[in-house]
Write a protein that holds these residues in place. Structure first.
Motif, PDB file in Angstrom:
ATOM      1  N   LEU A 493       0.681  -1.218  -0.030  1.00  0.00           N
ATOM      2  CA  LEU A 493       0.067  -0.104   0.085  1.00  0.00           C
ATOM      3  C   LEU A 493       0.802   1.143   0.154  1.00  0.00           C
ATOM      4  CD1 LEU A 493      -2.793   1.063  -0.037  1.00  0.00           C
ATOM      5  CD2 LEU A 493      -2.855   0.866   2.411  1.00  0.00           C
ATOM      6  N   VAL A 494       1.918   1.079   0.630  1.00  0.00           N
ATOM      7  CA  VAL A 494       2.743   2.390   0.841  1.00  0.00           C
ATOM      8  C   VAL A 494       3.408   2.725  -0.495  1.00  0.00           C
ATOM      9  CG1 VAL A 494       2.721   2.625   3.488  1.00  0.00           C
ATOM     10  CG2 VAL A 494       4.750   1.331   1.981  1.00  0.00           C
ATOM     11  N   GLY A 495       3.449   1.884  -1.369  1.00  0.00           N
ATOM     12  CA  GLY A 495       4.155   2.102  -2.647  1.00  0.00           C
ATOM     13  C   GLY A 495       3.399   2.791  -3.863  1.00  0.00           C
ATOM     14  N   GLU A 496       1.983   3.123  -3.249  1.00  0.00           N
ATOM     15  CA  GLU A 496       0.933   3.844  -4.190  1.00  0.00           C
ATOM     16  C   GLU A 496       1.210   5.238  -4.480  1.00  0.00           C
ATOM     17  OE1 GLU A 496      -3.085   2.668  -3.952  1.00  0.00           O
ATOM     18  OE2 GLU A 496      -2.722   0.550  -3.741  1.00  0.00           O
ATOM     19  N   PRO A 497       0.722   5.996  -5.339  1.00  0.00           N
ATOM     20  CA  PRO A 497       1.227   7.405  -5.364  1.00  0.00           C
ATOM     21  C   PRO A 497       1.061   8.390  -4.388  1.00  0.00           C
ATOM     22  CG  PRO A 497      -0.060   6.658  -7.321  1.00  0.00           C
ATOM     23  CD  PRO A 497      -0.247   5.386  -6.258  1.00  0.00           C
ATOM     24  N   ALA A 498      -0.009   8.273  -3.480  1.00  0.00           N
ATOM     25  CA  ALA A 498      -0.017   9.305  -2.202  1.00  0.00           C
ATOM     26  C   ALA A 498       1.218   9.103  -1.369  1.00  0.00           C
ATOM     27  CB  ALA A 498      -1.379   9.142  -1.610  1.00  0.00           C
ATOM     28  N   GLU A 537      -1.228  13.182  -3.198  1.00  0.00           N
ATOM     29  CA  GLU A 537      -0.459  12.983  -4.379  1.00  0.00           C
ATOM     30  C   GLU A 537      -1.219  14.065  -5.368  1.00  0.00           C
ATOM     31  OE1 GLU A 537       1.188  13.054  -8.050  1.00  0.00           O
ATOM     32  OE2 GLU A 537      -0.584  11.941  -7.969  1.00  0.00           O
ATOM     33  N   PRO A 538      -0.939  15.354  -5.651  1.00  0.00           N
ATOM     34  CA  PRO A 538      -1.785  16.413  -6.123  1.00  0.00           C
ATOM     35  C   PRO A 538      -1.941  16.099  -7.819  1.00  0.00           C
ATOM     36  CG  PRO A 538       0.502  17.204  -5.793  1.00  0.00           C
ATOM     37  CD  PRO A 538       0.294  15.947  -5.126  1.00  0.00           C
TER      38      PRO A 538
END
Length: 616
Positions: A493-498, A537-538
Motif C-alpha cells: 500500500l505504501v508504494g501507491e502514488p499518495a 499526491e496532487p
C-alpha cells in the motif's frame, strides 16, 4: 531525489524504495539445535543458495523492491578456511565466532561462510545477483567506509591494501590510510593492549572465553598501533571501544578539525589516497551489479568525500542508491554542526530517521506522546528519511520487556505510522513480520533483545516461515500468519502514488484541544495514543487519511478527527472514505464539517482511509 528502484512503477515512474533487510548467514539457516557460542559446524549457517527463486519471488509479492544483504563482505572470523588461503583470525580481534560483519577484512570479497563451495564464493554471489535481477529486486550491500578489521588484507585486490605511504612517524598525514599512535599517545604502549584478557590472565572477551584462547595482543601491532574505529586514541582501548577495528583516514583530523583534502576554502589540496581506494571499492561492486549501498556510520566520514564519491558512482550508474546510517547527536560525527543536511546535499537519497524511531519507542517506554512525532526531526529531511521500526542495531519489537512489553503486534502500529509518513525508503527487518523475539543469549552480544550479528545462529520464529526452504510459512501460528499478511498489505500500500510522491499534513497539533481525539480520562490534552495525518499526491489526487490507535490494550471510542482549514483542498465535506489496510471488507466513512468520526479503533491498529472520487 534520484530514481533508484530496480524497476519502473506505474506510468513509467520509479517505485518507492521498500527494503527487506536480511543476513544471509541467518536467513537460510534452519538448524534448531542452537548452541551458545556454537561453531559453524554446530550451529550451521545460511548460504547464498538459500535465496533461491521461490524465496525471492515471495519478496516481490510482499511489496519489496530491494534486499539489503547484510554481512556479505568478507570479515574477520574464527572459522578456518586455510585450504583456500583464508586462515582464522586471532581471537583477540573477534566479536563472536562468526565475526562482526562490520569488521571488514576484504572490501572486494564475500564471506566464504555463505558459499556452498567457499573457493567459488564470488561466483555464487554473482549467481544470487542474477536471480535477484530475474525477480526484479535490487541488491543493497553495506559500504563500511569509516573502519576496517585490524587484520584487513585483501586477497582479491592486494594492490589496494591500506598502509602508511610516509611511514608511521605521524599521527595524522593525509597520505596515510590510518591514524598511527605515537610513543606519547595515551595508554602506555607499545604494544597495543586489547581489552580481551585481564591482568591475571582471565578472559574478558566472551569470544576468547568460548575459544579458550587469547593473550590481549595482536602480532600486527606490537611495535606500532592504530586508532580504533570509534576514534579511541589509545594503546589500551576498553571493552566498550570498537577495538577490533581501525579507523580510516580521509584527510580529516578528528582531534583538531583539520581538513587536509579539497574543500571550498582550499580546492587545490590533493585528493587523499583513501578516497581513491574507496572509490575503487564502490566501482567494483557497481560493476558486479549492486543497485545500492547502505553506508555505515556515514556521519563519521567528511561530507566532501561523499559529494566526490557519490558523484563518481552516479557517473557510472545514474540511479545507484545511497542510504546513510547517520546520527546528528553522535559526538563522533565530522564537525560540530548538523550533518544530515550535509549528507543529503552530498548526494544521499536518504538518511536514517532515528528521531522518529526513538519518539515512537519512547511512547511505550515512557514518557513520549504520539504528538512528539510531529517534532521528531528536521522538516527539510522529512521526505528523505529512511524509516524503520527494527534493524540489526535495534531491539526486537517482540523482545521481552521491550517496547513496553506489548509483544509483536506493537509493530502494526509502529510500522503503520512510520511507513506512511514520508516519501523516503522504508525498511522491514527479517523476522519482524513473524514476531521474532530474540529471546535469550546467543553468543557475544548476550541477551540484548537483538538478533545476533556476531554468531552462528538461526531465528526460531523465522525458521517456521522458511520451512526448510519452502518459504511458505507452513509452521507459523495463525497469529504470525496474520501479522505477516498485515506487513505485506502495508508494504504494498505504501508504494501507491499518495505515499510514493505525495505531500504530508500532520493532524495532531490541530487536535490537541479536541477532547474527542482519543483523549483518556485525566489526560490534559489529546494526542497521547492517537496519531493521524493526511497524504495526497496532487497530480492524480489520490488522498489518504491515516489514523492509528497506538494504545496497547484500549479501544478508543467515538474518535473524531477535526480537519484544519488547509485540509479543505485535500478532503471535502461529503466525501467518502474507504479503509484499505485491513484484511476484511472496506470500512466506509464520510467527511463532514466536523471532520471524520469513528465509532471505535481497536488497540494497536492503523487505518488507511482512501478518499473516493464522487463517482466511486
Amino acid at each position: 531525489m534520484p530514481d533508484s528502484a530496480p524497476t519502473p512503477g506505474r506510468n513509467g515512474r520509479r517505485e518507492r524504495v521498500r527494503i527487506y533487510q536480511l543476513l544471509p548467514r541467518l536467513f537460510g539457516n534452519t538448524t534448531e539445535t542452537r548452541k551458545l557460542h556454537g561453531t559453524i559446524e554446530e550451529n550451521g549457517v545460511g548460504k547464498f543458495a538459500d535465496l533461491h527463486a521461490r524465496a525471492l519471488a515471495s519478496f516481490r509479492v510482499f511489496g519489496c523492491t530491494h534486499l539489503w544483504l547484510t554481512g556479505v563482505l568478507r570479515h574477520a572470523t574464527a572459522t578456518d578456511y586455510s585450504p583456500i588461503g583464508l586462515p582464522a583470525d586471532d581471537p583477540d580481534l573477534l566479536k563472536g565466532l562468526a565475526g562482526s560483519p562490520y569488521a571488514i577484512k576484504d572490501y572486494f570479497d564475500v564471506s566464504p561462510d555463505l558459499a556452498v563451495v567457499p573457493a567459488r564464493r564470488l561466483d555464487e554471489f554473482h549467481a544470487l545477483l542474477a536471480r535477484m535481477r530475474t525477480a526484479h529486486l535490487g541488491a543493497i550491500i553495506d559500504f563500511v567506509p569509516n573502519h576496517v578489521a585490524r587484520s584487513y588484507r585483501s586477497v582479491v585486490r592486494p594492490d589496494l591494501n591500506f598502509g602508511a605511504r610516509d611511514g608511521r612517524a605521524h599521527f595524522f598525514d593525509p597520505r596515510n590510510n590510518f591514524f598511527w599512535l605515537q610513543r606519547n599517545s595515551p595508554g602506555g604502549g607499545p604494544p597495543l593492549r586489547l581489552p580481551t584478557v585481564g591482568a591475571a590472565g582471565e578472559f574478558l572477551s566472551p569470544t576468547c572465553r568460548a575459544l579458550g584462547r587469547g593473550d590481549g595482543r595482536y602480532d600486527g601491532e606490537l611495535e606500532s598501533g592504530r586508532v580504533t574505529g570509534n576514534n579511541a586514541v589509545t594503546w589500551s582501548p576498553t571493552i566498550h571501544d570498537w577495538y577490533e577495528t581501525v579507523k580510516l583516514n580521509y584527510g580529516y583530523d578528528f582531534t583538531t578539525g583539520t581538513r587536509a583534502y579539497p574543500h571550498p576554502a582550499r580546492p587545490d589540496l590533493p585528493i587523499p589516497d583513501t578516497w581513491w581506494k574507496m572509490d575503487a571499492v564502490l566501482a567494483y561492486w557497481q560493476e558486479f551489479g549492486i543497485a545500492g549501498f547502505r553506508c555505515d556510520m556515514a556521519h563519521m566520514v567528511p561530507p566532501e568525500f561523499w559529494n566526490w564519491a557519490i558523484a563518481r558512482a552516479r557517473s557510472r550508474q545514474p540511479h545507484v542508491l545511497f542510504l546513510g546510517e547517520a546520527y546528528d547527536n553522535d559526538p563522533m560525527k565530522v564537525g560540530t554542526g548538523p550533518v544530515m543536511e550535509d549528507l543529503l546535499k552530498a548526494g544521499f537519497d536518504a538518511v536514517y530517521d532515528d528521531p522518529s524511531y526513538k519518539n515512537l519507542k519512547g511512547l511505550y517506554d515512557g514518557p513520549r506522546w504520539a504528538n512528539d512525532l510531529d517534532g521528531g526531526g528536521n522538516a527539510s529531511l522529512f521526505h528523505r528519511s529512511l524509516r524503520y521500526a527494527e534493524n540489526h542495531d535495534e531491539v526486537r519489537l517482540a523482545g521481552e520487556n521491550q517496547w513496553g512489553g506489548v509483544g509483536m503486534n506493537v509493530g502494526r502500529a509502529a510500522a503503520g505510522i512510520l511507513f506512511g509518513m514520508g516519501r523516503g525508503p522504508v525498511l522491514l527487518y527479517s523476522g519482524q513480520e513473524v514476531g521474532e523475539p530474540a529471546s535469550g543469549a546467543e553468543g557475544f552480544g548476550g541477551d540484548d533483545a537483538r538478533t545476533t550479528i556476531f554468531d552462528y545462529w538461526s531465528m526460531p520464529e523465522f525458521t517456521k516461515w522458511f520451512n526448510s526452504g519452502a518459504c511458505d510459512g507452513g509452521r507459523l501460528s495463525p497469529a504470525q500468519r496474520d501479522l505477516r499478511a498485515f506487513y505485506g498489505r502495508l508494504m504494498r500500500l505504501v508504494g501507491e502514488p499518495a505515499f510514493r510522491d505525495g505531500e504530508f499534513l500532520a493532524l495532531n497539533s490541530f487536535n490537541r484541544g479536541n477532547p474527542d481525539f482519543g483523549r483518556l480520562p485525566g489526560e490534559p490534552a489529546s494526542g497521547h495514543w492517537l496519531y493521524a495525518f493526511l497524504r495526497r499526491e496532487p497530480e492524480r489526487g489520490q488522498t489518504f487519511l491515516v489514523i492509528a490507535n497506538l494504545h496497547p490494550t484500549l479501544t478508543l471510542r467515538n474518535v473524531r478527527v477535526a480537519l484544519p482549514p488547509e485540509a479543505a483542498t485535500w478532503l471535502a465535506a461529503g466525501q467518502s472514505l474507504a479503509e484499505r489496510l485491513g484484511p476484511g471488507p472496506a470500512r466506509d466513512l464520510r467527511v463532514t464539517s466536523e471532520g471524520v468520526t469513528l465509532a471505535g479503533i481497536p488497540p494497536l491498529t492503523p487505518l488507511y482511509f482512501e478518499a473516493l472520487s464522487p463517482s466511486s
